[in-house]
Design an enzyme around this catalytic site. Structure first.
Site, PDB file in Angstrom:
ATOM      1  N   SER A 307       0.459  -1.413   0.277  1.00  0.00           N
ATOM      2  CA  SER A 307      -0.426  -0.164   0.061  1.00  0.00           C
ATOM      3  C   SER A 307       0.757   1.770   0.180  1.00  0.00           C
ATOM      4  O   SER A 307       1.323   1.334  -0.934  1.00  0.00           O
ATOM      5  CB  SER A 307      -0.830   0.047   1.269  1.00  0.00           C
ATOM      6  OG  SER A 307      -2.319   0.762   1.062  1.00  0.00           O
ATOM      7  N   LYS A 332      -0.850  -3.711  -3.103  1.00  0.00           N
ATOM      8  CA  LYS A 332      -1.967  -3.166  -3.384  1.00  0.00           C
ATOM      9  C   LYS A 332      -1.719  -1.949  -3.571  1.00  0.00           C
ATOM     10  O   LYS A 332      -1.227  -0.997  -3.282  1.00  0.00           O
ATOM     11  CB  LYS A 332      -2.031  -3.336  -2.054  1.00  0.00           C
ATOM     12  CG  LYS A 332      -3.431  -2.527  -1.042  1.00  0.00           C
ATOM     13  CD  LYS A 332      -4.088  -2.200   0.264  1.00  0.00           C
ATOM     14  CE  LYS A 332      -5.397  -2.059   0.757  1.00  0.00           C
ATOM     15  NZ  LYS A 332      -5.241   0.067   0.257  1.00  0.00           N
ATOM     16  N   GLN A 336      -8.511   3.697  -0.008  1.00  0.00           N
ATOM     17  CA  GLN A 336     -10.204   3.586   0.024  1.00  0.00           C
ATOM     18  C   GLN A 336     -10.244   4.300   1.859  1.00  0.00           C
ATOM     19  O   GLN A 336      -9.312   5.445   1.594  1.00  0.00           O
ATOM     20  CB  GLN A 336     -10.047   2.363   1.725  1.00  0.00           C
ATOM     21  CG  GLN A 336      -9.807   0.762   1.327  1.00  0.00           C
ATOM     22  CD  GLN A 336      -8.250   0.371   0.730  1.00  0.00           C
ATOM     23  OE1 GLN A 336      -7.137   1.233   0.535  1.00  0.00           O
ATOM     24  NE2 GLN A 336      -9.273  -0.140  -0.549  1.00  0.00           N
TER      25      GLN A 336
END
Length: 489
Positions: A307, A332, A336
């Protein structure tokens, strides 16, 4: 089991599932504030359920309450309906959190939490480890990225939603979570005993190596990480630092605005740090206003770098000329945002709202970022633990546990002569040498105490920086670049 220089046996605790993988961008994505976002990520469709849809759900609730053979908790029905909606998205990074879980989520992004220390997500009905957190009990026990958690204390996690699974993993400080793991390449499940603890985690650690090479380790991107990074970077620069290693191994990610703030210090003005693309394929670029740095940089990555860690690695590689060293990252590539104010009861929805791309426009989701220089740690860094219930291991046995013991012995310098799982005379002699050095009964068999001593000794060995192959390579590359630059002057 034991992974990277960060491998160790357990002492801190887990966060809740997929927590730090939530990334929010101040001014665009609002973390836990309930805002709908601005710019290209603002919601263009705010329509809720139509009357027929509302009637259908209400009818289901009424039928359950009227005809189910036991009394029903309405809140559980409502939470279950929302969980069902989130699961239908088939997105391991979008989830619903009840009040307690949401509170823990918010605490975790601030850098303190309780658990075993492993970021998890829900994938195809399985609870999958994204990354063990550096220094955590999970990491110290040998939990690895991509491990599937099958059960906790004998209770299966199959069929549970992420919140329920996390609740099984969590528990009071000092209690033990006996975790059963399915790991690729291991035919039998592995078992770990992990002691839960409270964690108030320092996310930035720095030191100076010889030859003017600084090292900054970032364990996660929490709200205060950018400030701490700047403090430590300034200290190193005051010591006449000539090159910098940034270590994001086993860093599961965190807040997007924080990683952008850190990257901007190295990416020259006008160059991209990251691009964010919404469902309409409209892109918004985060462009650096920094000036860059005059010294070379290397970034250490592994499969637990996910991420926000990947955003930093991609930005420094493509826009700042940094070299990536180690292993391919997790992969990833989504963003979000978290919404809580709309519910007014402390619960929270974490929803994937966009995907992020590297400065050059590459989407690394489920692919990861390949290092410029691949460096794998020795095999004993990732050896599986010995199942103590299957001890003693003795002469003429063949098993995966024997293989693990041989790998540990070899890594510690007690040469068994083979690492294929067959307990031969060479293995007996290696065990005796180890037992003698440890002050254990010298019998040549791996009983429970010998197995525990092997693992403890290996953890200590792995913690020693001189055995960190990846870090040594990063420093070597920087030393060469510094020398080459000096020769041109």
């Amino acid at each position: 089991m034991f992974k990277g220089r960060t491998v160790l046996f357990l002492l801190m605790i887990t966060m809740l599932g997929s927590i730090l993988l939530t990334m929010t961008l101040t001014g665009q994505f609002s973390f836990a504030s309930g805002a709908q976002g601005q710019g290209i990520l603002a919601s263009s469709d705010s329509s809720g359920l139509n009357q027929d849809e509302m009637n259908k759900i209400n009818t289901a609730v009424q039928l359950i309450q009227s005809h189910y053979f036991k009394d029903v908790d309405r809140q559980k029905l409502v939470d279950g309906a929302i969980n069902g909606m989130m699961e239908s998205l088939d997105d391991p990074f979008s989830s619903y959190m009840g009040k307690e879980t949401a509170q823990q989520f918010s605490e975790s992004i601030e850098g303190s939490f309780t658990g075993i220390g492993a970021e998890v997500s829900m994938e195809s009905g399985n609870v999958v480890v994204v990354s063990p957190i550096k220094g955590s009990p999970a990491e110290k026990a040998g939990i690895k990225a991509k491990d599937v958690i099958l059960s906790v204390n004998g209770v299966s996690l199959q069929g549970l939603d992420l919140n329920a699974a996390v609740a099984k993993i969590r528990g009071p400080k000092g209690t033990t979570a006996k975790v059963k793991i399915k790991r690729s390449g291991n035919p039998e499940p592995l078992e770990f005993s992990i002691v839960r603890d409270d964690i108030d985690m320092e996310t930035v650690n720095a030191h100076m190596e010889k030859n003017g090479i600084g090292v900054i380790e970032i364990t996660q991107f929490s709200v205060n990480t950018a400030d701490r990074f700047k403090e430590e970077l300034a200290k190193l620069e005051k010591q006449n630092m000539k090159g910098l290693v940034i270590d994001v191994r086993n860093n599961p990610g965190g807040v997007l605005s924080v990683v952008i703030d850190i990257a901007e210090q190295f990416v020259p003005k006008g160059k991209n740090i990251v691009q964010v693309e919404d469902k309409s394929s409209k892109r918004e670029k985060s462009v650096s206003s920094g000036t860059g740095k005059p010294y070379p940089i290397t970034v250490l990555t592994n499969q637990g770098s996910a991420s926000a860690s990947e955003i930093l690695a991609g930005a420094l590689k493509e826009s700042a000329g940094a070299k990536l060293i180690g292993e391919k990252t997790y992969g990833k590539g989504t963003v979000q945002s978290s919404y809580d104010k709309q519910f007014n009861d402390g619960s929270l929805l974490k929803i994937t709202i966009a995907k992020w791309l590297t400065p050059n426009g590459e989407w690394i989701h489920k692919k990861g970022i390949e290092p410029d220089i691949k460096v794998h740690q020795p095999d004993y860094f990732s050896v599986s633990p010995i199942n103590k219930d299957k001890t003693p291991l003795k002469y003429d046995m063949t098993s995966d546990d024997v293989k693990s013991a041989q790998i540990m012995l070899d890594g510690l310098g007690f040469k068994p002569g083979r690492k294929d799982g067959y307990f031969d005379k060479g293995t007996v002699n290696a065990v005796k040498q180890f037992q003698k050095k440890q002050g254990l009964p010298v019998n040549g068999t791996v009983d429970k105490k010998t197995a525990e001593a092997l693992e403890t000794a290996l953890i200590k060995h792995i913690r020693d920086p001189q055995y960190d192959t990846q870090m040594k390579q990063a420093i070597k590359i920087l030393t060469q670049e510094i020398a080459a630059s000096a020769s041109k002057k």
